[in-house]
Design a protein around this motif. Structure first.
Motif, PDB file in Angstrom:
ATOM      1  N   VAL A 260      -7.346 -26.211 -10.994  1.00  0.00           N
ATOM      2  CA  VAL A 260      -8.391 -26.564 -11.973  1.00  0.00           C
ATOM      3  C   VAL A 260      -8.837 -28.025 -11.876  1.00  0.00           C
ATOM      4  N   TYR A 261      -7.969 -28.896 -11.337  1.00  0.00           N
ATOM      5  CA  TYR A 261      -8.361 -30.316 -11.206  1.00  0.00           C
ATOM      6  C   TYR A 261      -8.814 -30.636  -9.780  1.00  0.00           C
ATOM      7  N   GLU A 262      -9.337 -29.631  -9.081  1.00  0.00           N
ATOM      8  CA  GLU A 262      -9.657 -29.780  -7.654  1.00  0.00           C
ATOM      9  C   GLU A 262     -10.603 -30.946  -7.348  1.00  0.00           C
ATOM     10  N   TRP A 263     -11.481 -31.303  -8.293  1.00  0.00           N
ATOM     11  CA  TRP A 263     -12.450 -32.383  -8.011  1.00  0.00           C
ATOM     12  C   TRP A 263     -11.934 -33.747  -8.433  1.00  0.00           C
ATOM     13  N   LEU A 264     -10.815 -33.768  -9.126  1.00  0.00           N
ATOM     14  CA  LEU A 264     -10.314 -35.038  -9.657  1.00  0.00           C
ATOM     15  C   LEU A 264      -9.187 -35.558  -8.770  1.00  0.00           C
ATOM     16  N   VAL A 265      -9.587 -36.079  -7.629  1.00  0.00           N
ATOM     17  CA  VAL A 265      -8.616 -36.556  -6.646  1.00  0.00           C
ATOM     18  C   VAL A 265      -9.029 -37.959  -6.231  1.00  0.00           C
ATOM     19  N   TYR A 266      -8.055 -38.866  -6.178  1.00  0.00           N
ATOM     20  CA  TYR A 266      -8.358 -40.282  -5.935  1.00  0.00           C
ATOM     21  C   TYR A 266      -8.010 -40.681  -4.510  1.00  0.00           C
ATOM     22  N   LYS A 267      -8.853 -41.525  -3.973  1.00  0.00           N
ATOM     23  CA  LYS A 267      -8.711 -41.944  -2.573  1.00  0.00           C
ATOM     24  C   LYS A 267      -7.352 -42.588  -2.335  1.00  0.00           C
ATOM     25  N   PRO A 268      -6.744 -42.419  -1.206  1.00  0.00           N
ATOM     26  CA  PRO A 268      -7.214 -41.709  -0.020  1.00  0.00           C
ATOM     27  C   PRO A 268      -6.816 -40.227  -0.013  1.00  0.00           C
ATOM     28  N   HIS A 269      -6.422 -39.718  -1.149  1.00  0.00           N
ATOM     29  CA  HIS A 269      -5.906 -38.339  -1.170  1.00  0.00           C
ATOM     30  C   HIS A 269      -7.039 -37.330  -1.090  1.00  0.00           C
ATOM     31  N   LYS A 270      -6.685 -36.172  -0.596  1.00  0.00           N
ATOM     32  CA  LYS A 270      -7.692 -35.112  -0.459  1.00  0.00           C
ATOM     33  C   LYS A 270      -7.114 -33.830  -1.018  1.00  0.00           C
ATOM     34  N   HIS A 271      -7.960 -33.094  -1.709  1.00  0.00           N
ATOM     35  CA  HIS A 271      -7.493 -31.805  -2.218  1.00  0.00           C
ATOM     36  C   HIS A 271      -7.519 -30.777  -1.092  1.00  0.00           C
ATOM     37  N   ILE A 272      -6.381 -30.173  -0.872  1.00  0.00           N
ATOM     38  CA  ILE A 272      -6.320 -29.116   0.153  1.00  0.00           C
ATOM     39  C   ILE A 272      -6.115 -27.785  -0.555  1.00  0.00           C
ATOM     40  N   ARG A 273      -6.976 -26.846  -0.246  1.00  0.00           N
ATOM     41  CA  ARG A 273      -6.877 -25.526  -0.893  1.00  0.00           C
ATOM     42  C   ARG A 273      -5.886 -24.646  -0.148  1.00  0.00           C
ATOM     43  N   MET A 274      -4.899 -24.153  -0.892  1.00  0.00           N
ATOM     44  CA  MET A 274      -3.859 -23.336  -0.265  1.00  0.00           C
ATOM     45  C   MET A 274      -4.458 -22.182   0.534  1.00  0.00           C
ATOM     46  N   ALA A 275      -5.555 -21.611   0.009  1.00  0.00           N
ATOM     47  CA  ALA A 275      -6.159 -20.444   0.666  1.00  0.00           C
ATOM     48  C   ALA A 275      -6.689 -20.763   2.060  1.00  0.00           C
ATOM     49  N   THR A 276      -6.812 -22.063   2.405  1.00  0.00           N
ATOM     50  CA  THR A 276      -7.353 -22.414   3.729  1.00  0.00           C
ATOM     51  C   THR A 276      -6.255 -22.538   4.782  1.00  0.00           C
ATOM     52  N   LEU A 277      -5.003 -22.504   4.363  1.00  0.00           N
ATOM     53  CA  LEU A 277      -3.937 -22.636   5.356  1.00  0.00           C
ATOM     54  C   LEU A 277      -3.843 -21.351   6.192  1.00  0.00           C
ATOM     55  N   PRO A 278      -3.385 -21.468   7.430  1.00  0.00           N
ATOM     56  CA  PRO A 278      -3.363 -20.286   8.297  1.00  0.00           C
ATOM     57  C   PRO A 278      -2.654 -19.108   7.633  1.00  0.00           C
ATOM     58  N   ASP A 279      -3.318 -17.970   7.651  1.00  0.00           N
ATOM     59  CA  ASP A 279      -2.750 -16.718   7.114  1.00  0.00           C
ATOM     60  C   ASP A 279      -2.447 -16.742   5.626  1.00  0.00           C
ATOM     61  N   MET A 280      -2.991 -17.691   4.920  1.00  0.00           N
ATOM     62  CA  MET A 280      -2.686 -17.748   3.476  1.00  0.00           C
ATOM     63  C   MET A 280      -3.757 -17.100   2.609  1.00  0.00           C
ATOM     64  N   TRP A 281      -4.959 -16.917   3.158  1.00  0.00           N
ATOM     65  CA  TRP A 281      -6.009 -16.282   2.340  1.00  0.00           C
ATOM     66  C   TRP A 281      -5.504 -14.952   1.783  1.00  0.00           C
ATOM     67  N   LYS A 282      -4.849 -14.184   2.620  1.00  0.00           N
ATOM     68  CA  LYS A 282      -4.482 -12.834   2.179  1.00  0.00           C
ATOM     69  C   LYS A 282      -3.387 -12.816   1.133  1.00  0.00           C
ATOM     70  N   ARG A 283      -2.714 -13.945   0.909  1.00  0.00           N
ATOM     71  CA  ARG A 283      -1.657 -13.961  -0.104  1.00  0.00           C
ATOM     72  C   ARG A 283      -1.837 -15.086  -1.135  1.00  0.00           C
ATOM     73  N   THR A 284      -3.082 -15.481  -1.349  1.00  0.00           N
ATOM     74  CA  THR A 284      -3.326 -16.553  -2.336  1.00  0.00           C
ATOM     75  C   THR A 284      -4.392 -16.135  -3.344  1.00  0.00           C
ATOM     76  N   VAL A 285      -4.097 -16.392  -4.608  1.00  0.00           N
ATOM     77  CA  VAL A 285      -5.118 -16.282  -5.652  1.00  0.00           C
ATOM     78  C   VAL A 285      -5.379 -17.711  -6.113  1.00  0.00           C
ATOM     79  N   THR A 286      -6.629 -18.155  -6.040  1.00  0.00           N
ATOM     80  CA  THR A 286      -6.953 -19.528  -6.437  1.00  0.00           C
ATOM     81  C   THR A 286      -7.677 -19.499  -7.771  1.00  0.00           C
ATOM     82  N   ILE A 287      -7.275 -20.429  -8.620  1.00  0.00           N
ATOM     83  CA  ILE A 287      -7.819 -20.438  -9.983  1.00  0.00           C
ATOM     84  C   ILE A 287      -8.557 -21.742 -10.263  1.00  0.00           C
ATOM     85  N   GLY A 288      -9.716 -21.623 -10.928  1.00  0.00           N
ATOM     86  CA  GLY A 288     -10.506 -22.809 -11.252  1.00  0.00           C
ATOM     87  C   GLY A 288     -10.997 -22.756 -12.691  1.00  0.00           C
ATOM     88  N   SER A 289     -11.591 -23.866 -13.139  1.00  0.00           N
ATOM     89  CA  SER A 289     -12.019 -23.970 -14.535  1.00  0.00           C
ATOM     90  C   SER A 289     -13.307 -24.773 -14.653  1.00  0.00           C
TER      91      SER A 289
END
Ligand code: PMP
Ligand code: GLN
Length: 467
Positions: A260-289
């Motif tokens: 839910v805080y995906e856009w609130l990230v401070y430099k130099p950090h980057k938000h990485i979405r779990m669903a983008t990791l290899p083979d993780m799309w099929k076993r990830t539910v991503t939640i936002g607000s």
């Protein structure tokens, strides 16, 4: 106990759910009127165009925007042959042909969900962000806030006895939701590494890899991840996420990724979405607000995206609990997303400017806390900050408070006697690990500058008073 009292005690599965910290502390804020850095919400308006979307929707000539939107609508017509037509009906019962299936090729007829304009906007956005086409009709569900997305996802995937790994500190409803579903929460705390000569950051709070490995077993069904994390602000690194992902793959475990805080990230950090990791799309539910994304916590619109087979389980819970979200607010969120999509990543994008504004608020708050002798952990994301107040213990008299945990006594005393409210972070820990958080307090810093300045004045005044 009267007959009525005796019979109508809370059902066993909810027993142990005390009034939540939110209920208690919001009431205290009303009663004692402290400067409120407790519950997470901005005390200043979002950009005007975001608020105007609501006015636009309510002035819209399409009166159907005030009726039920699509919750779960689709109808199926079978043809005499072997194919079937899947038709979607809109709110006025107009239909369009979605797909023609060969009967042999499917075993389940997908039903569609969510306000059409919003799921379309979300699918466009997240398809881009995660680098794969997300089907707006079958892979996204809009919900009543991220709370409901969490509830439907956890309930839709947890059988009695299933183990669910929760990383501490965690957003407090996770534990309750797992228990309501009959699951068994298994906890693992992030631990603060020893750091010297500098203020710790949320990156210094780390998982013990061996401990995490040891929690996974045949009964493990789910791990709940929260990045950026509430209350710590930890933004998980690729290396940390990969470690978790590898365990999920090894043990065939679902990852519920609360972002839910995906856009609130401070430099130099980057938000990485779990669903983008290899083979993780099929076993990830991503939640936002939408509440966090557009600084409108009262709008209570959330979403979940994942593959269709997982979505079906979530849908089953959603259809019989909420069925469909609020139409005009979903329309307004869709318009806001459409606006931001055109300037994604640019300086004038709200997501970029908000993170920038928050970064300076974060630094201001961290300085104030350090100056008065608290030890903050600088968050890399989110809008909360933990601070260790134990160095000031001699200036605190909590004898009037009777709570079991020290942080509760401290924050109640501070609300009533100092005039400043924070949240006691033991609420984000399981009972055996609450001791890890007793010396901390959580402050929310998505506040206007005057509010943060007032907090500074209050804390400095307190610091200089004799005890
Ligand atoms: N997850 C986390 C980590 C949160 O901090 C919140 C904020 N309440 C939620 C989920 C719920 O979000 P919403 O207000 O959209 O229900
Ligand atoms: N997520 C917000 C917080 O952590 C609000 C929680 C709530 O009101 N239940 O403060």
């Amino acid at each position: 106990m009267s007959e009525v009292d005796e019979k109508f005690v809370i059902p066993l599965k909810y027993a142990g759910s005390e009034p939540s910290v939110w209920t208690e502390y919001i009431q205290m804020a009303i009663d004692y009127k402290p400067l409120n850095l407790g519950q997470g919400f901005p005390d200043y308006p979002p950009p005007k165009y975001i608020m105007d979307t609501l006015a636009k929707v309510s002035n819209e000539s399409d009166y159907m925007l005030h009726q039920y939107t699509r919750g779960f609508v689709s109808k199926v017509l079978t043809n005499p042959g072997s194919s079937i037509l899947l038709l979607e009906f809109d709110m006025l019962n107009r239909y369009s042909i979605i797909t023609i299936f060969n009967l042999n090729s499917i075993d389940f007829l997908q039903t569609f969900q969510g306000h059409p304009r919003l799921v379309r906007a979300l699918s466009k956005l997240y398809s881009k962000l995660i680098g794969r086409e997300i089907n707006e009709k079958t892979e996204i569900l809009t919900t009543s806030g991220a709370y409901e997305a969490l509830f439907s996802t956890i309930s839709g995937h947890t059988d009695v006895g299933d183990e669910v790994i929760i990383i501490e500190p965690f957003f407090d409803c996770y534990e309750a939701m797992v228990k309501y579903a009959g699951g068994v929460p298994r906890f693992i705390p992030l631990r603060l590494k020893a750091v010297s000569g500098r203020i710790p950051t949320s990156e210094d709070w780390v998982l013990d890899k061996e401990e995490l490995k040891s929690l996974f077993n045949k009964k493990t069904k789910i791990i709940i991840l929260n990045t950026p994390n509430n209350p710590l602000g930890k933004v998980y690194s690729l290396e940390e996420l990969t470690f978790i992902a590898d365990l999920c793959k090894k043990w065939n475990v679902l990852c519920i990724s609360d972002e839910v805080y995906e856009w609130l990230v401070y430099k130099p950090h980057k938000h990485i979405r779990m669903a983008t990791l290899p083979d993780m799309w099929k076993r990830t539910v991503t939640i936002g607000s939408a509440g966090k994304t557009f600084s409108v916590t009262g709008w209570k619109v959330g979403w979940a995206y994942c593959p269709e087979n997982l979505m079906r389980n979530i849908q089953m819970v959603h259809q019989n609990t909420v069925y469909t979200g609020v139409t005009p607010i979903q329309e307004a969120v869709a318009i806001a997303f459409e606006t931001e999509m055109d300037r994604l990543g640019k300086e004038d994008c709200f997501f970029v400017s908000l993170a920038k504004d928050l970064e300076s608020k974060r630094d201001y708050m961290a300085n104030v806390l350090s100056e008065v002798g608290m030890k903050p952990t600088i968050p890399d994301g989110g809008y909360f900050m933990l601070a260790d107040w134990s160095a000031l213990e001699s200036k605190v008299d909590v004898s009037s408070e009777s709570d079991q945990y020290k942080d509760y006594r401290f924050t109640k005393w501070m609300t009533k006697k100092v005039g400043l409210q924070g949240i006691p972070p033991t609420v984000f820990y399981s009972t055996p690990n609450k001791h890890l958080a007793e010396n901390f307090v959580r402050f929310c810093f998505i506040k206007k500058h005057e509010t943060l300045k007032q907090a500074e004045d209050i804390l400095k005044r307190w610091k200089t008073t004799e005890n």
